[in-house]
Design a protein around this motif. Structure first.
Motif, PDB file in Angstrom:
ATOM      1  N   GLU A  43      -1.424 -20.934   5.575  1.00  0.00           N
ATOM      2  CA  GLU A  43      -2.343 -20.253   4.664  1.00  0.00           C
ATOM      3  C   GLU A  43      -3.110 -21.244   3.791  1.00  0.00           C
ATOM      4  N   ASP A  44      -4.221 -20.789   3.246  1.00  0.00           N
ATOM      5  CA  ASP A  44      -5.043 -21.568   2.329  1.00  0.00           C
ATOM      6  C   ASP A  44      -4.206 -21.966   1.119  1.00  0.00           C
ATOM      7  N   LYS A  45      -4.173 -23.256   0.810  1.00  0.00           N
ATOM      8  CA  LYS A  45      -3.359 -23.754  -0.295  1.00  0.00           C
ATOM      9  C   LYS A  45      -4.166 -23.965  -1.584  1.00  0.00           C
ATOM     10  N   SER A  46      -5.377 -23.431  -1.621  1.00  0.00           N
ATOM     11  CA  SER A  46      -6.170 -23.509  -2.845  1.00  0.00           C
ATOM     12  C   SER A  46      -5.971 -22.273  -3.727  1.00  0.00           C
ATOM     13  N   VAL A  47      -5.054 -21.392  -3.341  1.00  0.00           N
ATOM     14  CA  VAL A  47      -4.798 -20.142  -4.064  1.00  0.00           C
ATOM     15  C   VAL A  47      -4.335 -20.440  -5.482  1.00  0.00           C
ATOM     16  N   GLY A  48      -4.857 -19.680  -6.450  1.00  0.00           N
ATOM     17  CA  GLY A  48      -4.447 -19.809  -7.838  1.00  0.00           C
ATOM     18  C   GLY A  48      -3.425 -18.762  -8.230  1.00  0.00           C
ATOM     19  N   LEU A  49      -2.923 -18.872  -9.458  1.00  0.00           N
ATOM     20  CA  LEU A  49      -1.853 -17.993  -9.924  1.00  0.00           C
ATOM     21  C   LEU A  49      -2.288 -16.532  -9.977  1.00  0.00           C
ATOM     22  N   ASP A  50      -3.499 -16.265 -10.431  1.00  0.00           N
ATOM     23  CA  ASP A  50      -3.960 -14.881 -10.552  1.00  0.00           C
ATOM     24  C   ASP A  50      -3.967 -14.185  -9.191  1.00  0.00           C
ATOM     25  N   ALA A  51      -4.449 -14.874  -8.168  1.00  0.00           N
ATOM     26  CA  ALA A  51      -4.478 -14.284  -6.827  1.00  0.00           C
ATOM     27  C   ALA A  51      -3.075 -14.129  -6.261  1.00  0.00           C
ATOM     28  N   ALA A  52      -2.198 -15.078  -6.571  1.00  0.00           N
ATOM     29  CA  ALA A  52      -0.816 -14.988  -6.103  1.00  0.00           C
ATOM     30  C   ALA A  52      -0.129 -13.765  -6.699  1.00  0.00           C
ATOM     31  N   ILE A  53      -0.305 -13.563  -8.006  1.00  0.00           N
ATOM     32  CA  ILE A  53       0.248 -12.379  -8.663  1.00  0.00           C
ATOM     33  C   ILE A  53      -0.348 -11.114  -8.045  1.00  0.00           C
ATOM     34  N   GLY A  54      -1.658 -11.125  -7.853  1.00  0.00           N
ATOM     35  CA  GLY A  54      -2.344  -9.969  -7.295  1.00  0.00           C
ATOM     36  C   GLY A  54      -1.847  -9.587  -5.921  1.00  0.00           C
ATOM     37  N   SER A  55      -1.419 -10.568  -5.131  1.00  0.00           N
ATOM     38  CA  SER A  55      -0.955 -10.258  -3.775  1.00  0.00           C
ATOM     39  C   SER A  55       0.322  -9.429  -3.795  1.00  0.00           C
ATOM     40  N   ILE A  56       1.203  -9.685  -4.758  1.00  0.00           N
ATOM     41  CA  ILE A  56       2.441  -8.896  -4.847  1.00  0.00           C
ATOM     42  C   ILE A  56       2.159  -7.532  -5.481  1.00  0.00           C
ATOM     43  N   ALA A  57       1.273  -7.500  -6.464  1.00  0.00           N
ATOM     44  CA  ALA A  57       0.875  -6.206  -7.034  1.00  0.00           C
ATOM     45  C   ALA A  57       0.225  -5.343  -5.959  1.00  0.00           C
ATOM     46  N   ASP A  58      -0.606  -5.939  -5.119  1.00  0.00           N
ATOM     47  CA  ASP A  58      -1.246  -5.194  -4.033  1.00  0.00           C
ATOM     48  C   ASP A  58      -0.219  -4.688  -3.021  1.00  0.00           C
ATOM     49  N   TYR A  59       0.788  -5.498  -2.748  1.00  0.00           N
ATOM     50  CA  TYR A  59       1.848  -5.081  -1.811  1.00  0.00           C
ATOM     51  C   TYR A  59       2.575  -3.848  -2.352  1.00  0.00           C
ATOM     52  N   ILE A  60       2.927  -3.886  -3.625  1.00  0.00           N
ATOM     53  CA  ILE A  60       3.634  -2.760  -4.234  1.00  0.00           C
ATOM     54  C   ILE A  60       2.774  -1.502  -4.195  1.00  0.00           C
ATOM     55  N   ALA A  61       1.482  -1.640  -4.512  1.00  0.00           N
ATOM     56  CA  ALA A  61       0.577  -0.495  -4.490  1.00  0.00           C
ATOM     57  C   ALA A  61       0.371   0.030  -3.070  1.00  0.00           C
ATOM     58  N   ALA A  62       0.199  -0.884  -2.117  1.00  0.00           N
ATOM     59  CA  ALA A  62      -0.049  -0.475  -0.733  1.00  0.00           C
ATOM     60  C   ALA A  62       1.130   0.279  -0.138  1.00  0.00           C
ATOM     61  N   HIS A  63       2.346  -0.083  -0.566  1.00  0.00           N
ATOM     62  CA  HIS A  63       3.549   0.598  -0.070  1.00  0.00           C
ATOM     63  C   HIS A  63       3.977   1.731  -0.993  1.00  0.00           C
ATOM     64  N   ASP A  64       3.162   1.995  -2.009  1.00  0.00           N
ATOM     65  CA  ASP A  64       3.398   3.074  -2.972  1.00  0.00           C
ATOM     66  C   ASP A  64       4.833   3.040  -3.507  1.00  0.00           C
ATOM     67  N   LEU A  65       5.257   1.856  -3.943  1.00  0.00           N
ATOM     68  CA  LEU A  65       6.607   1.681  -4.463  1.00  0.00           C
ATOM     69  C   LEU A  65       6.630   1.992  -5.952  1.00  0.00           C
ATOM     70  N   THR A  66       7.592   2.797  -6.358  1.00  0.00           N
ATOM     71  CA  THR A  66       7.750   3.151  -7.764  1.00  0.00           C
ATOM     72  C   THR A  66       9.231   3.070  -8.134  1.00  0.00           C
ATOM     73  N   GLY A  77       9.472 -16.027 -10.939  1.00  0.00           N
ATOM     74  CA  GLY A  77       9.464 -15.482 -12.292  1.00  0.00           C
ATOM     75  C   GLY A  77       8.063 -15.408 -12.875  1.00  0.00           C
ATOM     76  N   MET A  78       7.219 -16.380 -12.534  1.00  0.00           N
ATOM     77  CA  MET A  78       5.821 -16.328 -12.974  1.00  0.00           C
ATOM     78  C   MET A  78       5.138 -15.112 -12.355  1.00  0.00           C
ATOM     79  N   ILE A  79       5.438 -14.868 -11.087  1.00  0.00           N
ATOM     80  CA  ILE A  79       4.794 -13.777 -10.358  1.00  0.00           C
ATOM     81  C   ILE A  79       5.221 -12.420 -10.900  1.00  0.00           C
ATOM     82  N   ILE A  80       6.526 -12.199 -11.061  1.00  0.00           N
ATOM     83  CA  ILE A  80       6.965 -10.874 -11.501  1.00  0.00           C
ATOM     84  C   ILE A  80       6.532 -10.590 -12.934  1.00  0.00           C
ATOM     85  N   SER A  81       6.383 -11.638 -13.740  1.00  0.00           N
ATOM     86  CA  SER A  81       5.876 -11.430 -15.104  1.00  0.00           C
ATOM     87  C   SER A  81       4.454 -10.886 -15.060  1.00  0.00           C
ATOM     88  N   GLY A  82       3.631 -11.494 -14.208  1.00  0.00           N
ATOM     89  CA  GLY A  82       2.256 -11.034 -14.079  1.00  0.00           C
ATOM     90  C   GLY A  82       2.140  -9.664 -13.448  1.00  0.00           C
TER      91      GLY A  82
END
Length: 241
Positions: A43-66, A77-82
């Motif tokens: 994968e592209d290694k120029s990814v920043g923190l905001d996009a990394a956080i967004g990828s997990i938020a998008d995964y949770i939303a796409a799978h409709d996890l609550t 820990g940085m990711i789950i905080s965001g």
């Protein structure tokens, strides 16, 4: 069943949590182990923190996890905080597993000893792609100090270069972790040598959570390889009601 989302650390991807997930599923959990954007092989290694956080938020939303328990290991820990900052209504408990607990405006580099941050930067510049790998001697003696040498090498061969920008970028949070209205747990491996014990994980970072459940185990940083059953048991204890 209750739902667990376990977010891996730097240089790892979600597939490396398969053994831990299997044990958690045997305890009755529904388990997801997504790969953070930028951490997959090739994968592209120029990814920043905001996009990394967004990828997990998008995964949770796409799978409709609550009503999920959201765990992060190390860099995770940085990711789950965001992620919690973006979608608090979907999360019932946060679990930090020898993980970074940032305040608003802090980067992972701000939370490690300055020589570590400088080493990360130097390795990324030498690599030229925005990503870098952890040197094997640091992996063996720091991350894998409590494990077998053959297993250490086998695990190391499964790692991927990590996007350096995710370490250098500052996180944006609406409030401090101690003020979050969510259940919080911290898993602390007493043999974790990935950070110097003079600047360790607990209580330096864990106490930022305010009121939290502390689960202490004898493992090192890479229990997911060395003791996946024990890691699952710690996650179960940290995540249950």
């Amino acid at each position: 069943m209750a739902t667990y989302v376990v977010v891996h650390g730097a240089w790892h991807d979600g597939s490396l949590l398969a053994d831990v997930a299997g044990h958690l599923e045997g305890m009755g959990w529904s388990v997801h182990t997504p790969t953070i954007l930028g951490n997959g092989a090739g994968e592209d290694k120029s990814v920043g923190l905001d996009a990394a956080i967004g990828s997990i938020a998008d995964y949770i939303a796409a799978h409709d996890l609550t009503d999920i328990v959201l765990a992060g290991h190390s860099y995770g820990g940085m990711i789950i905080s965001g992620v919690y900052d973006r979608m608090p209504d979907r999360i019932k408990r946060l679990v930090y597993w020898n993980a970074f607990v940032p305040h608003d405006g802090e980067s992972l580099d701000d939370l490690v000893p300055p020589p570590f941050a400088q080493l990360f930067s130097d390795l990324a510049q030498a690599g030229g792609s925005g990503g870098f790998s952890v040197p094997y001697p640091i992996w063996r003696d720091g991350f894998f100090s409590d494990g077998d040498g053959n297993l250490a090498q086998n695990a190391y061969d499964k790692l991927n270069p990590h996007p350096h920008a995710t370490f250098a970028d500052k996180i944006s949070l609406k409030s401090a972790p101690g003020n979050w209205e969510v259940g919080k747990s911290y898993i602390n491996g007493l043999n974790d040598a990935a950070m110097p014990h003079s600047l360790g994980w607990h209580p330096r970072l864990s106490e930022r959570l305010g009121i939290f459940r502390l689960v202490q185990v004898m493992d090192g940083h890479e229990a997911l390889f060395i003791n996946p059953k024990g890691a699952a048991e710690a996650l179960h204890m940290a995540g249950q009601d």
